[in-house]
Design an enzyme around this catalytic site. Structure first.
Site, PDB file in Angstrom:
ATOM      1  N   CYS A  41       2.340  -4.697  15.714  1.00 54.68           N
ATOM      2  CA  CYS A  41       3.681  -4.850  15.155  1.00 54.68           C
ATOM      3  C   CYS A  41       4.736  -5.187  16.193  1.00 54.68           C
ATOM      4  O   CYS A  41       5.712  -5.865  15.899  1.00 54.68           O
ATOM      5  CB  CYS A  41       4.073  -3.593  14.379  1.00 54.68           C
ATOM      6  N   ASP A  93       0.817  -1.207   0.000  1.00 55.58           N
ATOM      7  CA  ASP A  93       0.000   0.000   0.000  1.00 55.58           C
ATOM      8  C   ASP A  93       0.854   1.261   0.000  1.00 55.58           C
ATOM      9  O   ASP A  93       0.633   2.181  -0.801  1.00 55.58           O
ATOM     10  CB  ASP A  93      -0.945   0.006   1.207  1.00 55.58           C
ATOM     11  N   CYS A 118      -0.372   5.240  17.255  1.00 56.27           N
ATOM     12  CA  CYS A 118       0.797   5.447  16.398  1.00 56.27           C
ATOM     13  C   CYS A 118       0.508   6.529  15.352  1.00 56.27           C
ATOM     14  O   CYS A 118       1.356   7.375  15.079  1.00 56.27           O
ATOM     15  CB  CYS A 118       1.177   4.138  15.707  1.00 56.27           C
TER      16      CYS A 118
END
Length: 367
Positions: free
Chosen positions: A198, A12, A101
């Protein structure tokens, strides 16, 4: 415009960077090094945080033909995202680290640095759309591909951040993005999407929290209590292993009288008590929010919808705002809504803003 393209190493962000350049912008690719020790975060080609991802981003930048740099934001990420994640779970809440984030790293730390270096905007591979409203303000709307729409995790962005943001993929669906990546010769065209948090390498949130929290946890165990009978039906080693609405992994020693599954209804981190009960007791029709973030003008009332999970459905709602307090009356009750999650408010497809869920009220319970 001079544009920083945040390149995670996934398909992306690579296509977003390529589109920004094709649109005539002066684009520089930047990969964010978010881990103090990449081996301690998720391993494998999953689209974020690993050495492999950095290399994938660099190769994509070479193919696109743009300069490429790595910005080390690991200390800021650890403080604003990882520490926040641990603190929220220790307090019995359920945070969304991707949303944090975006708020603290990608559209604050990165944008601040980009502007200081003379750039005009930050482009990312998020699926959302930006439009200029009749009042001249920048509006954020859901992506054309509602299945990939990421406006929920962008609902923390304010007007100044939106004015310096670009989301080149908002008008495209994911299969088309992969086809475009392949046509452009980008090797990440078939790279799997990232779904897990993550910085939790194996996807085991409870295990990771148990290891990292250590003595910071307010308790190391407690009782699991049935809300219907008041009976203790099990025990646990830490409230951070639970979230509201959870059904699996409860390890209850006493089955429910009706034989049906029980769900986590409440978490009390100080006493260590986790309350479970039948699914129907998960339903709530009122949400109290704090720490609102508005994408534009602060509203007094919104008759629209709210989304209460990153991949959840929309619920019709009446939202009223008084200072830093947001009251959300759900016309369509919701289940399993946990304090710490975000309530993102929509007027049609437009994102009005968001608030952090502080409390909920079960259906049928008075004010």
């Amino acid at each position: 415009m001079r544009v920083v393209a945040a390149m995670s190493g996934g398909v992306d962000s690579a296509v977003a960077a390529a589109r920004a350049k094709e649109a005539g912008h002066d684009v520089t690719g930047v990969h964010l090094a978010l881990s103090r020790n990449p081996a301690s975060y998720r391993s494998g080609a999953r689209g974020c945080c690993t050495i492999e991802d950095s290399n994938d981003a660099r190769r994509a930048a070479d193919v696109i033909g743009i300069p490429f740099y790595v910005w080390d934001l690991s200390d800021r990420f650890h403080e604003d995202v990882v520490e926040d994640f641990m603190d929220e779970y220790a307090a019995g809440r359920t945070p969304n680290p991707c949303l944090r984030c975006n708020e603290k790293i990608k559209f604050a730390a990165v944008l601040d640095r980009a502007l200081a270096l003379g750039f005009d905007a930050v482009a990312t591979g998020h699926y959302a759309q930006l439009r200029t409203g009749a009042d001249g303000l920048i509006e954020m709307h859901r992506a054309v591909d509602h299945g990939k729409d990421q406006s929920y995790v962008l609902g923390v962005l304010d007007q100044d951040q939106l004015r310096h943001s670009m989301f080149p993929l908002g008008d495209t669906d994911k299969p088309a993005v992969r086809r475009e990546a392949e046509a452009r010769g980008l090797l990440v065209a078939d790279k799997p999407d990232s779904h897990d948090i993550c910085f939790v390498a194996d996807g085991d949130n409870a295990g990771w929290l148990r290891e990292k929290l250590g003595d910071r946890a307010p308790n190391h165990g407690g009782d699991i209590v049935d809300a219907t009978t008041g009976e203790t039906v099990g025990s646990h080693t830490g409230t951070y292993g639970f979230t509201i609405g959870q059904r699996r992994g409860l390890r209850l020693g006493v089955p429910a009288a009706d034989g049906k599954p029980r769900f986590v209804l409440d978490i009390e981190p100080v006493s260590g008590t986790v309350t479970v009960g039948p699914r129907e007791r998960l339903a709530v029709d009122h949400v109290a929010g704090t720490r609102p973030r508005w994408c534009g003008t602060v509203p007094e009332r919104v008759d629209g919808t709210v989304q209460l999970r990153a991949h959840g459905r929309e619920h019709r709602a009446v939202v009223t705002v008084e200072g830093d307090r947001v009251a959300i009356e759900l016309l369509d009750p919701a289940e399993g809504i946990a304090p710490g999650q975000a309530a993102v408010i929509y007027d049609g497809t437009r994102v009005v803003g968001s608030a952090t869920i502080a409390a909920t009220r079960p259906v049928g319970v008075g004010r």
